[in-house]
Design an enzyme around this catalytic site. Structure first.
Site, PDB file in Angstrom:
ATOM      1  N   HIS A  23       0.850  -1.204   0.000  1.00 22.04           N
ATOM      2  CA  HIS A  23       0.000   0.000   0.000  1.00 22.04           C
ATOM      3  C   HIS A  23       0.883   1.251   0.000  1.00 22.04           C
ATOM      4  O   HIS A  23       0.624   2.211  -0.736  1.00 22.04           O
ATOM      5  CB  HIS A  23      -0.879   0.071   1.256  1.00 22.04           C
ATOM      6  CG  HIS A  23      -1.894  -1.012   1.398  1.00 22.04           C
ATOM      7  ND1 HIS A  23      -2.023  -1.770   2.530  1.00 22.04           N
ATOM      8  CD2 HIS A  23      -2.860  -1.455   0.544  1.00 22.04           C
ATOM      9  CE1 HIS A  23      -3.026  -2.631   2.386  1.00 22.04           C
ATOM     10  NE2 HIS A  23      -3.547  -2.462   1.190  1.00 22.04           N
ATOM     11  N   LYS A  47     -16.846  -6.560   8.263  1.00 25.95           N
ATOM     12  CA  LYS A  47     -15.643  -7.322   7.893  1.00 25.95           C
ATOM     13  C   LYS A  47     -14.855  -7.784   9.123  1.00 25.95           C
ATOM     14  O   LYS A  47     -13.849  -8.437   8.986  1.00 25.95           O
ATOM     15  CB  LYS A  47     -14.731  -6.449   7.011  1.00 25.95           C
ATOM     16  CG  LYS A  47     -15.080  -6.473   5.535  1.00 25.95           C
ATOM     17  CD  LYS A  47     -13.927  -5.912   4.715  1.00 25.95           C
ATOM     18  CE  LYS A  47     -14.092  -6.137   3.229  1.00 25.95           C
ATOM     19  NZ  LYS A  47     -12.963  -5.569   2.465  1.00 25.95           N
ATOM     20  N   ARG A  96      -2.102  -6.410  -8.100  1.00 29.17           N
ATOM     21  CA  ARG A  96      -0.902  -7.205  -7.797  1.00 29.17           C
ATOM     22  C   ARG A  96      -0.712  -8.320  -8.806  1.00 29.17           C
ATOM     23  O   ARG A  96       0.383  -8.598  -9.257  1.00 29.17           O
ATOM     24  CB  ARG A  96      -1.014  -7.821  -6.392  1.00 29.17           C
ATOM     25  CG  ARG A  96      -0.897  -6.818  -5.275  1.00 29.17           C
ATOM     26  CD  ARG A  96      -1.390  -7.392  -3.984  1.00 29.17           C
ATOM     27  NE  ARG A  96      -2.809  -7.755  -4.102  1.00 29.17           N
ATOM     28  CZ  ARG A  96      -3.586  -8.099  -3.091  1.00 29.17           C
ATOM     29  NH1 ARG A  96      -3.089  -8.171  -1.882  1.00 29.17           N
ATOM     30  NH2 ARG A  96      -4.853  -8.379  -3.278  1.00 29.17           N
ATOM     31  N   SER A 134      -2.898  -7.655   3.347  1.00 32.61           N
ATOM     32  CA  SER A 134      -3.114  -7.478   4.789  1.00 32.61           C
ATOM     33  C   SER A 134      -3.528  -8.808   5.413  1.00 32.61           C
ATOM     34  O   SER A 134      -3.087  -9.166   6.504  1.00 32.61           O
ATOM     35  CB  SER A 134      -4.207  -6.442   5.040  1.00 32.61           C
ATOM     36  OG  SER A 134      -3.863  -5.216   4.455  1.00 32.61           O
TER      37      SER A 134
END
Ligand code: PNS
Length: 171
Positions: A23, A47, A96, A134
């Site tokens: 990030h 979440k 990515r 993450s």
């Protein structure tokens, strides 16, 4: 066609639970491309994040303070409405691997349908960080793996403090 605004404001949205070096690389590169870059955290408790929005904002502020044109915010509701509130004309997202593409394309097309004046711009992740997420950082750290170099040192320190919680979540 709308003329190019004199000040291009971009929003870099995400969960950032927590921010990784992937990030951060995108923030650094984005800060050179746009006049202002707003890194904005989605407020979504469903979440079940490891860090609260306030903690994530603090972590982000700690690492972006070296970039004078970058600031940190949070939002609820539609991302394109949040962009409009800040007169942002760009949504910045990182890709990515090809596996990211399908979901990102769906979001970009939906956002364009909602507000055609807001453009999504994708940047390819630095290959050094293309495997980092993450979620994986939390999983590896919770299982005792070494994550140095994957997240900023301040984030690593906070993860250490959260280790018991991470181990419970991973159980
Ligand atoms: O880091 P993430 O979890 O991949 O980020 C996803 C995010 C926050 C960019 C996305 O969930 C989002 O924009 N949510 C806001 C709700 C919204 O605008 N939905 C419609 C567009 S698809």
């Amino acid at each position: 066609m709308l003329p190019k605004p004199p000040n291009v404001v971009a929003i870099y949205p995400g969960s950032f639970d927590p921010i990784t070096n992937g990030h951060l690389d995108l923030i650094q590169r984005g800060s050179r491309l746009f006049d202002r870059l707003i890194v904005s955290i989605l407020r979504n408790e469903s979440k079940r994040p490891l860090f609260s929005v306030e903690e994530r904002m603090e972590m982000l502020r700690e690492v972006v303070q070296v970039y004078p044109n970058v600031r940190v915010d949070s939002f609820e509701g539609l991302l394109v409405d949040h962009a409009a509130e800040h007169s942002a004309t760009v949504l910045l997202r990182g890709i990515r691997a090809i596996s990211d593409y399908e979901f990102e394309l769906q979001m970009a097309l939906m956002n364009r349908r909602l507000r055609p004046e807001v453009e999504t711009i994708f940047m390819m992740s630095n290959e050094a960080y293309s495997f980092i997420s993450s979620r994986l950082v939390k999983e590896v750290f919770g299982l005792g793996g070494n994550i140095s170099g994957l997240v900023p040192p301040t984030v690593e320190a906070r993860l250490h403090r959260r280790l018991p919680q991470l181990q419970i979540k991973g159980a």
